[in-house]
Design an enzyme around this catalytic site. Structure first.
Site, PDB file in Angstrom:
ATOM      1  N   LYS A  46       0.952  -1.283  -0.034  1.00 46.37           N
ATOM      2  CA  LYS A  46      -0.008   0.027   0.140  1.00 46.37           C
ATOM      3  C   LYS A  46       0.911   1.462  -0.003  1.00 46.37           C
ATOM      4  O   LYS A  46       0.790   2.212  -0.779  1.00 46.37           O
ATOM      5  CB  LYS A  46      -0.977  -0.163   1.305  1.00 46.37           C
ATOM      6  CG  LYS A  46      -1.798   1.051   1.302  1.00 46.37           C
ATOM      7  CD  LYS A  46      -3.200   0.773   2.122  1.00 46.37           C
ATOM      8  CE  LYS A  46      -2.855   0.490   3.562  1.00 46.37           C
ATOM      9  NZ  LYS A  46      -2.545   1.870   4.389  1.00 46.37           N
ATOM     10  N   ARG A  51       2.734   5.943  -3.452  1.00 48.17           N
ATOM     11  CA  ARG A  51       4.072   6.680  -4.006  1.00 48.17           C
ATOM     12  C   ARG A  51       4.161   6.786  -5.155  1.00 48.17           C
ATOM     13  O   ARG A  51       4.655   7.576  -6.052  1.00 48.17           O
ATOM     14  CB  ARG A  51       5.469   6.441  -3.182  1.00 48.17           C
ATOM     15  CG  ARG A  51       5.007   7.005  -1.523  1.00 48.17           C
ATOM     16  CD  ARG A  51       6.062   6.082  -0.585  1.00 48.17           C
ATOM     17  NE  ARG A  51       6.156   6.518   0.411  1.00 48.17           N
ATOM     18  CZ  ARG A  51       5.347   6.256   1.506  1.00 48.17           C
ATOM     19  NH1 ARG A  51       4.299   5.547   1.525  1.00 48.17           N
ATOM     20  NH2 ARG A  51       5.418   6.855   2.726  1.00 48.17           N
ATOM     21  N   ARG A 149      -8.390  12.283  11.990  1.00 47.18           N
ATOM     22  CA  ARG A 149      -7.113  12.181  12.514  1.00 47.18           C
ATOM     23  C   ARG A 149      -6.342  13.391  12.271  1.00 47.18           C
ATOM     24  O   ARG A 149      -6.742  14.323  11.445  1.00 47.18           O
ATOM     25  CB  ARG A 149      -6.450  11.279  11.469  1.00 47.18           C
ATOM     26  CG  ARG A 149      -7.402   9.867  11.747  1.00 47.18           C
ATOM     27  CD  ARG A 149      -6.615   8.743  10.574  1.00 47.18           C
ATOM     28  NE  ARG A 149      -5.365   8.586  10.778  1.00 47.18           N
ATOM     29  CZ  ARG A 149      -4.509   7.538  10.013  1.00 47.18           C
ATOM     30  NH1 ARG A 149      -5.095   7.126   9.054  1.00 47.18           N
ATOM     31  NH2 ARG A 149      -3.400   7.147  10.501  1.00 47.18           N
ATOM     32  N   SER A 194       7.559   9.761  11.784  1.00 46.40           N
ATOM     33  CA  SER A 194       6.221   9.359  10.923  1.00 46.40           C
ATOM     34  C   SER A 194       6.977   9.346   9.418  1.00 46.40           C
ATOM     35  O   SER A 194       7.467  10.531   8.899  1.00 46.40           O
ATOM     36  CB  SER A 194       5.215  10.493  11.057  1.00 46.40           C
ATOM     37  OG  SER A 194       4.370  10.375  10.029  1.00 46.40           O
ATOM     38  N   GLN A 196       4.903   9.250   7.181  1.00 47.73           N
ATOM     39  CA  GLN A 196       4.024  10.335   6.437  1.00 47.73           C
ATOM     40  C   GLN A 196       4.426  11.758   6.309  1.00 47.73           C
ATOM     41  O   GLN A 196       4.238  12.478   5.359  1.00 47.73           O
ATOM     42  CB  GLN A 196       2.629  10.036   6.784  1.00 47.73           C
ATOM     43  CG  GLN A 196       1.901   8.838   6.607  1.00 47.73           C
ATOM     44  CD  GLN A 196       0.604   8.573   7.197  1.00 47.73           C
ATOM     45  OE1 GLN A 196       0.253   9.456   7.800  1.00 47.73           O
ATOM     46  NE2 GLN A 196       0.151   7.435   6.852  1.00 47.73           N
ATOM     47  N   ASP A 347       2.313  -0.745  11.740  1.00 49.58           N
ATOM     48  CA  ASP A 347       0.959  -1.165  11.454  1.00 49.58           C
ATOM     49  C   ASP A 347       0.764  -2.549  11.966  1.00 49.58           C
ATOM     50  O   ASP A 347      -0.559  -3.133  11.806  1.00 49.58           O
ATOM     51  CB  ASP A 347       0.745  -1.357   9.861  1.00 49.58           C
ATOM     52  CG  ASP A 347       0.823   0.302   9.414  1.00 49.58           C
ATOM     53  OD1 ASP A 347       0.326   1.218  10.202  1.00 49.58           O
ATOM     54  OD2 ASP A 347       1.211   0.768   8.330  1.00 49.58           O
ATOM     55  N   LYS A 374      -4.347   6.114  14.462  1.00 49.95           N
ATOM     56  CA  LYS A 374      -4.273   5.604  13.507  1.00 49.95           C
ATOM     57  C   LYS A 374      -5.908   5.522  12.809  1.00 49.95           C
ATOM     58  O   LYS A 374      -6.567   6.350  13.285  1.00 49.95           O
ATOM     59  CB  LYS A 374      -3.699   4.186  13.513  1.00 49.95           C
ATOM     60  CG  LYS A 374      -2.225   4.241  14.016  1.00 49.95           C
ATOM     61  CD  LYS A 374      -1.663   4.580  12.633  1.00 49.95           C
ATOM     62  CE  LYS A 374      -0.069   4.639  13.080  1.00 49.95           C
ATOM     63  NZ  LYS A 374       0.769   5.365  11.902  1.00 49.95           N
ATOM     64  N   ARG A 378      -5.997   2.298  17.964  1.00 49.16           N
ATOM     65  CA  ARG A 378      -5.748   0.841  17.981  1.00 49.16           C
ATOM     66  C   ARG A 378      -5.460   0.370  19.337  1.00 49.16           C
ATOM     67  O   ARG A 378      -5.587  -0.853  19.544  1.00 49.16           O
ATOM     68  CB  ARG A 378      -4.530   0.805  16.875  1.00 49.16           C
ATOM     69  CG  ARG A 378      -5.182   0.575  15.577  1.00 49.16           C
ATOM     70  CD  ARG A 378      -4.063   0.347  14.428  1.00 49.16           C
ATOM     71  NE  ARG A 378      -4.823   0.368  13.118  1.00 49.16           N
ATOM     72  CZ  ARG A 378      -4.012   0.490  12.094  1.00 49.16           C
ATOM     73  NH1 ARG A 378      -2.636   0.449  11.946  1.00 49.16           N
ATOM     74  NH2 ARG A 378      -4.787   0.497  11.065  1.00 49.16           N
ATOM     75  N   ARG A 422      -7.264  -3.107   9.689  1.00 45.85           N
ATOM     76  CA  ARG A 422      -6.113  -3.899  10.629  1.00 45.85           C
ATOM     77  C   ARG A 422      -6.861  -4.539  11.848  1.00 45.85           C
ATOM     78  O   ARG A 422      -6.517  -5.512  12.091  1.00 45.85           O
ATOM     79  CB  ARG A 422      -5.098  -3.296  10.694  1.00 45.85           C
ATOM     80  CG  ARG A 422      -4.269  -2.596   9.495  1.00 45.85           C
ATOM     81  CD  ARG A 422      -2.757  -2.415   9.891  1.00 45.85           C
ATOM     82  NE  ARG A 422      -2.240  -1.655   8.716  1.00 45.85           N
ATOM     83  CZ  ARG A 422      -2.080  -1.866   7.590  1.00 45.85           C
ATOM     84  NH1 ARG A 422      -2.119  -3.212   7.152  1.00 45.85           N
ATOM     85  NH2 ARG A 422      -1.762  -1.154   6.508  1.00 45.85           N
TER      86      ARG A 422
HETATM   87  C1  S3P Z   1       2.746   4.865   6.241  1.00 42.65           C
HETATM   88  C2  S3P Z   1       3.309   5.303   7.495  1.00 42.65           C
HETATM   89  C3  S3P Z   1       2.627   5.156   8.659  1.00 42.65           C
HETATM   90  C4  S3P Z   1       2.018   3.916   8.656  1.00 42.65           C
HETATM   91  C5  S3P Z   1       0.866   4.165   7.236  1.00 42.65           C
HETATM   92  C6  S3P Z   1       1.558   3.971   6.178  1.00 42.65           C
HETATM   93  C7  S3P Z   1       3.497   5.319   5.021  1.00 42.65           C
HETATM   94  O1  S3P Z   1       2.051   6.178   9.335  1.00 42.65           O
HETATM   95  O2  S3P Z   1       1.279   3.697   9.892  1.00 42.65           O
HETATM   96  O3  S3P Z   1      -0.019   2.654   7.438  1.00 42.65           O
HETATM   97  O4  S3P Z   1       3.127   4.955   3.845  1.00 42.65           O
HETATM   98  O5  S3P Z   1       4.103   6.320   5.246  1.00 42.65           O
HETATM   99  P1  S3P Z   1       2.916   7.150  10.069  1.00 42.65           P
HETATM  100  O6  S3P Z   1       3.752   8.039   9.165  1.00 42.65           O
HETATM  101  O7  S3P Z   1       1.973   8.141  10.432  1.00 42.65           O
HETATM  102  O8  S3P Z   1       3.628   6.547  11.222  1.00 42.65           O
END
Ligand code: S3P
Length: 471
Positions: A46, A51, A149, A194, A196, A347, A374, A378, A422
């Protein structure tokens, strides 16, 4: 800009989303299974799929993506990229490549409508980075889970780059993004570990003149860096006294490439743990990505005494390392999972909690406060669900202790999925090893990341019934 010769008919990703979406809640139940066995592959990663689509949209010319995850989260990203001017063609045959014709760095166009990112935090946060350095206004929203979120973790640094944001109360979606006309490169040390946040800043930096740097105290998954390099951008990662510094040089000319998406190790986690806890099982998941920044679950399971073997496969240049992973039923024991492992298995805590519930002895997750933001809270969802299944737990603000039952999980419970794929899959796996069936009120949420989950699990011998009505 689009190359001449690119297709003029633009398939409408939103139409595909609507035809694939499961709008109705549909309960699903798992029951004690006989031994699980077989070889399977699971759908594409995923994180890498998001990306691939986003960078393809920012590259000039055609990108061909094989193994793309065709789940609801990814279709949301595809629809957004299409709304921003990329052209996207879905494969006619199941295993064929998705084709994307991008607009070049900084070349995306203002969308004609609100961008609905569905359930996807990764889609929303990474796209926010891209939009922050495009000089137009856009609006992002999502489902009830995504709208709850926090977004400030990305909007704060992106404001320093010149973007402006108007968010719903608490810094949440829906959010209007006023992209920077003259984006500024920054150096940022995020306060949360993170991927993200790191990726949002690097993606914004792609269209800022000069060098944008993110410094990480705890390294997180590096798919953005790897893929930017594969597309031809200059991205340097170096250890410094402050942490790992990742620097992208802005405004590169990047062209379309061929991308091969590996199978998602986070999806592989569900059948692998199922095999560990259902007596007499042995299964293999083929070709899963085992990027060390993603595969922390394998270390945690190892610490719990799991019989897991990893056979590395040949890896495409620039791609993530791949392996076949075999799991056999194991006498699991409790373990302390240290906070340093959290980024590489963030995750996987829900499914690890199910292994811990079946294990002998106590398992402690430390430094896992991030799990509260999340797709659901969770920590609370795992604690509540295990409690109703007869497992003793202790829950703190950023820790969880699971007192293992030594193979005596009662089950016989109905668990609310809370729009969290999940949580749904984890408790369905637990039901395969519990004394009485476990029912999930909403199995439809699984389609956000793992389409075909029930069929794949059944092909191994799992007992899963869909469309349950007697909740
Ligand atoms: C992800 C980063 C993680 C993860 C998410 C996918 C990504 O989140 O929990 O399912 O693809 O960069 P965080 O960056 O908030 O930890």
């Amino acid at each position: 800009m689009l190359e001449t010769g690119s297709p003029i008919s633009t398939p409408n990703v939103n139409a595909w989303r609507q035809s694939s979406a499961s709008f109705l809640m549909s309960a699903i139940r798992s029951s004690a299974a006989n031994a699980l066995s077989g070889d399977i592959t699971v759908p594409g990663d995923k994180s890498i799929s998001h990306r691939a689509l986003m960078l393809a949209g920012c590259a000039v010319g055609e990108t061909r993506i094989t193994g793309l995850l065709a789940s609801e989260d990814i279709l949301a990203t595809a629809a957004a990229m299409e709304a921003l001017g990329a052209e996207i063609e879905r494969p006619a045959e199941q295993d064929g490549p998705w084709r994307v014709w991008g607009r070049g760095v900084g070349g995306l166009a203002a969308p004609g409508d609100v961008l609905d990112m569905g359930n996807s935090g990764t889609g929303a946060r990474l796209l926010t980075g891209i939009l922050a350095s495009h000089p137009f206004t856009s609006v992002l929203t999502g489902d009830a889970s995504l709208r709850s979120r926090p977004m400030a973790r990305v909007t704060k640094p992106l404001e320093r780059m010149g973007a402006q944001f108007i968010c719903a109360d608490g810094g949440r979606l829906p959010m209007t993004i006023l992209g920077a006309t003259d984006p500024r490169p920054i150096v940022e040390t995020p306060s949360v570990a993170s991927a993200q946040v790191k990726s949002a800043i690097l993606l914004a930096g792609l269209n800022a003149p000069g060098k944008t740097t993110v410094i990480e105290h705890m390294p997180t998954r590096d798919h953005t860096e790897r893929m930017m390099r594969a597309f031809g951008a200059e991205v340097v990662s170096e250890e410094t006294s402050e942490g790992l510094a990742v620097t992208v040089t802005g405004r590169p000319e990047i062209g379309g490439i061929d991308v091969q998406v590996p199978a998602d190790v986070s999806s592989a986690a569900f059948p692998l743990v199922a095999a560990l806890i259902v007596p007499g099982s042995a299964i293999t998941v083929r070709g899963a990505g085992i990027n060390p920044l993603r595969a922390g679950l394998l270390n945690a399971l190892d610490a719990m005494g799991a019989d897991i073997s990893v056979t590395p496969l040949e890896t495409a240049p620039g791609g993530d390392p791949l392996a076949d992973i075999t799991a056999k039923t194991s006498a699991l024991k409790g373990a302390d999972i240290p906070p340093e492992w959290s980024a590489s298995m963030i995750d996987e805590y829900p499914i690890l909690a199910m292994a811990a519930a079946v294990a002998d002895g106590s398992t402690r997750f430390n430094g896992v406060g991030e799990l509260r933001v999340k797709e659901s809270d969770r920590l609370a969802a795992v604690a509540r669900g295990l409690d109703t299944c007869g497992v003793r737990i202790e829950e703190g603000e950023d820790f969880l202790v699971i007192h293992g039952t030594g193979g005596n999980v009662k089950g016989g419970a109905t668990i609310a999925a809370d729009l969290d794929h999940r949580i749904a899959m984890s408790f369905l796996v637990l039901g395969l090893a519990a004394k009485a069936p476990i029912t999930i009120d909403d199995g439809a949420t699984i389609a956000t990341s793992f389409p075909g989950f029930a069929d794949i699990m059944r092909s191994l011998g799992a007992v899963l019934e869909e469309g349950i009505e007697d909740l």
